[in-house]
Design a protein around this motif. Structure first.
Motif, PDB file in Angstrom:
ATOM      1  N   LYS A   1       0.713  -1.416  -0.035  1.00 20.36           N
ATOM      2  CA  LYS A   1      -0.081  -0.176  -0.130  1.00 20.36           C
ATOM      3  C   LYS A   1       0.902   1.270   0.177  1.00 20.36           C
TER       4      LYS A   1
ATOM      5  N   ASP B   1      -4.826  -6.303  -0.278  1.00 23.37           N
ATOM      6  CA  ASP B   1      -5.188  -5.707   1.230  1.00 23.37           C
ATOM      7  C   ASP B   1      -6.624  -6.114   1.335  1.00 23.37           C
ATOM      8  N   SER B   2      -7.050  -6.816   2.829  1.00 24.93           N
ATOM      9  CA  SER B   2      -8.499  -7.453   2.770  1.00 24.93           C
ATOM     10  C   SER B   2      -9.343  -6.344   2.666  1.00 24.93           C
ATOM     11  N   GLU B   3      -9.479  -5.091   3.128  1.00 22.03           N
ATOM     12  CA  GLU B   3     -10.437  -4.195   3.064  1.00 22.03           C
ATOM     13  C   GLU B   3     -10.801  -3.831   1.614  1.00 22.03           C
TER      14      GLU B   3
ATOM     15  N   ASN C   1      -2.305   2.501   9.678  1.00 25.64           N
ATOM     16  CA  ASN C   1      -2.865   1.532   8.693  1.00 25.64           C
ATOM     17  C   ASN C   1      -4.213   1.885   8.083  1.00 25.64           C
ATOM     18  N   LYS C   2      -5.132   2.238   8.766  1.00 29.13           N
ATOM     19  CA  LYS C   2      -6.409   2.617   8.362  1.00 29.13           C
ATOM     20  C   LYS C   2      -6.377   3.923   7.381  1.00 29.13           C
TER      21      LYS C   2
ATOM     22  N   GLU D   1      -5.067   3.017   4.444  1.00 22.36           N
ATOM     23  CA  GLU D   1      -5.887   2.293   3.475  1.00 22.36           C
ATOM     24  C   GLU D   1      -7.060   3.375   3.000  1.00 22.36           C
TER      25      GLU D   1
HETATM   26 MG    MG Z   1      -6.024  -4.171   5.447  1.00 22.59          MG
END
Ligand code: MG
Ligand code: NDP
Length: 381
Positions: free
Chosen positions: A122, A147-149, A214-215, A218
């Motif tokens: 990311k 990335d899972s999201e 991290n958020k 993201e």
């Molecule tokens: Mg993630």
């Protein structure tokens, strides 16, 4: 048979990508890989997967490795090595699982070479999303989120149109310190910060999860991948990490993607898209067993990094390059016990405040700002 080149093979995402390859020997073949400093790891991977190209971070490690691998394996090092792995002629898809903005240049080169890219890295999108997305559009190259999201949003978007999106809702587990007050963040240790409740990940991203950066990264990643303005991206705390993210459409309908927290699922989806393959032994979601899911509003006062990221993203230009570089430098200092946990956000805030934004920076400018920010931040200590 899909041929894969893998950057960051020895990392958390890298080794889980190898699990997926191992579980589907008839579907995937590993043709090139890169590691950083873990050359023992590289040796084992070469013995198991027999790639034709391997790259390591340092020249001296390349010299050592060359002596004990078959002549058929080409060994390179440094940035040029990463670029060769990223653009490997035999590969159908590149998995970019390297850590940090070191992934930017090889990613740009892979796009130029027309490679489909499964992107976990990311920091590359945060530091220069405008360049990456523009190059990918021009070349018609697909960037498939790992990335899972973002994989969740991408999955929920299948058969839909981006224009129908009202907003994205990115879920956040809350990280290691989700149940602490701001006062209780004073003096927390590296060990405590590395103790993530739901996911087992590399050290840097685990610290980023604890600081909520991290958020923030993201949110910026989602902005670039899905071409969505920042005021249409929400973050929602969801401690179970079962709903990986959601899309709310204009007609009020919400699409979510659910699953047990296992990065091999989004890694595999990026490799098989638009198909799906079995996940041998993959844990099925049992909602009756889980019973309840919880959701809470994000606390921007307690986790200031999330606010910094929105602000840097809205400012745009070189501001997100500084955000990312300052964060990479500060997290490294924290992991090295040189600064406190809250010291991370202080350094980032100062770096952002002192930066004069450059609109539409080119690749060379980005690389220079990235280098200079890291240097400046470490000199403040
Ligand atoms: Mg993630
Ligand atoms: P790790 O720290 O576990 O692994 C990083 C990998 O990059 C290792 O292979 C490491 O090599 C290599 N590497 C680090 N620095 C360099 C360098 N300067 N030159 C060449 N190689 C280098 O990280 P993760 O796997 O956790 O994360 C990788 C990326 O994926 C990050 O961008 C992260 O944000 C993203 N991501 C990770 C998730 C996770 O669950 N872990 C979830 C979602 C996204 P070595 O170890 O050999 O030194």
């Amino acid at each position: 048979m899909k041929k894969i080149s893998l950057m960051g093979a020895t990392g958390s995402i890298g080794t889980q990508t190898l699990d997926v390859i191992r579980e589907h020997p008839d579907e995937f073949n590993l043709t090139a890989l890169s590691v950083g400093k873990n050359i023992d790891g590289a040796r084992k991977m070469i013995a198991e997967f027999n790639p034709s190209l391997v790259s390591v971070q340092r020249e001296e490690d390349a010299e050592i490795l060359k002596k004990d691998v078959p002549l058929s394996v080409k060994v390179l090092y440094g940035e040029e090595g990463l670029v060769q792995v990223a653009c490997h002629q035999d590969a159908d898809i590149l998995v970019n699982a390297v850590l940090g903005s070191v992934g930017l240049y090889p990613t740009m080169q892979a796009i130029e070479a027309g490679k489909t890219i499964a992107i976990a890295n990311k920091e590359t999108l945060v530091t220069a999303g405008h360049l990456v997305m523009e190059a990918a559009r021009k070349k018609g190259v697909a960037l498939l989120p790992v990335d899972s999201e973002h994989s969740a949003i991408f999955q929920a978007l299948q058969g839909e149109q981006e224009k129908n999106i009202e907003k994205l809702v990115i879920t956040a587990s809350g990280g290691s310190f989700r149940d602490r007050t701001r006062d209780e963040l004073v003096g927390v240790t590296v060990k405590e910060a590395l103790n993530h409740p739901n996911w087992s990940m590399g050290a840097k991203i685990t610290i980023d999860s604890a600081s909520m950066m991290n958020k923030g990264l993201e949110v910026i990643e989602a902005h670039w991948l899905f071409d969505i303005p920042y005021d249409k991206i929400d973050v929602l705390q969801h401690r179970e990490s079962i709903i990986h993210s959601m899309i709310q459409f204009h007609d009020t309908s919400v699409m979510a993607q659910l699953g047990t927290p296992d990065m091999r699922v989004p890694i595999q989806y990026a490799l098989t898209y638009p198909d799906r393959l079995d996940r041998p032994g993959g844990k099925r979601l049992d909602l009756a067993e889980i019973g309840r899911l919880h959701f809470e509003k994000m606390d921007f006062e307690r986790f200031r990094c999330l606010g910094f990221a929105y602000e840097a993203g809205r400012t745009g230009g070189s501001m997100t390059t500084v955000l990312n570089a300052a964060n990479e430098a500060a997290v490294a200092l924290f992991l090295d016990n040189k600064i406190s946990f809250l010291g991370i956000e202080e350094l980032i805030e100062r770096a952002l405040n002192e930066h004069e934004v450059i609109r539409k920076p080119d690749l060379e400018t980005i690389r220079e700002i990235d280098r200079r920010t890291r240097l400046t931040v470490s000199q403040w200590i």
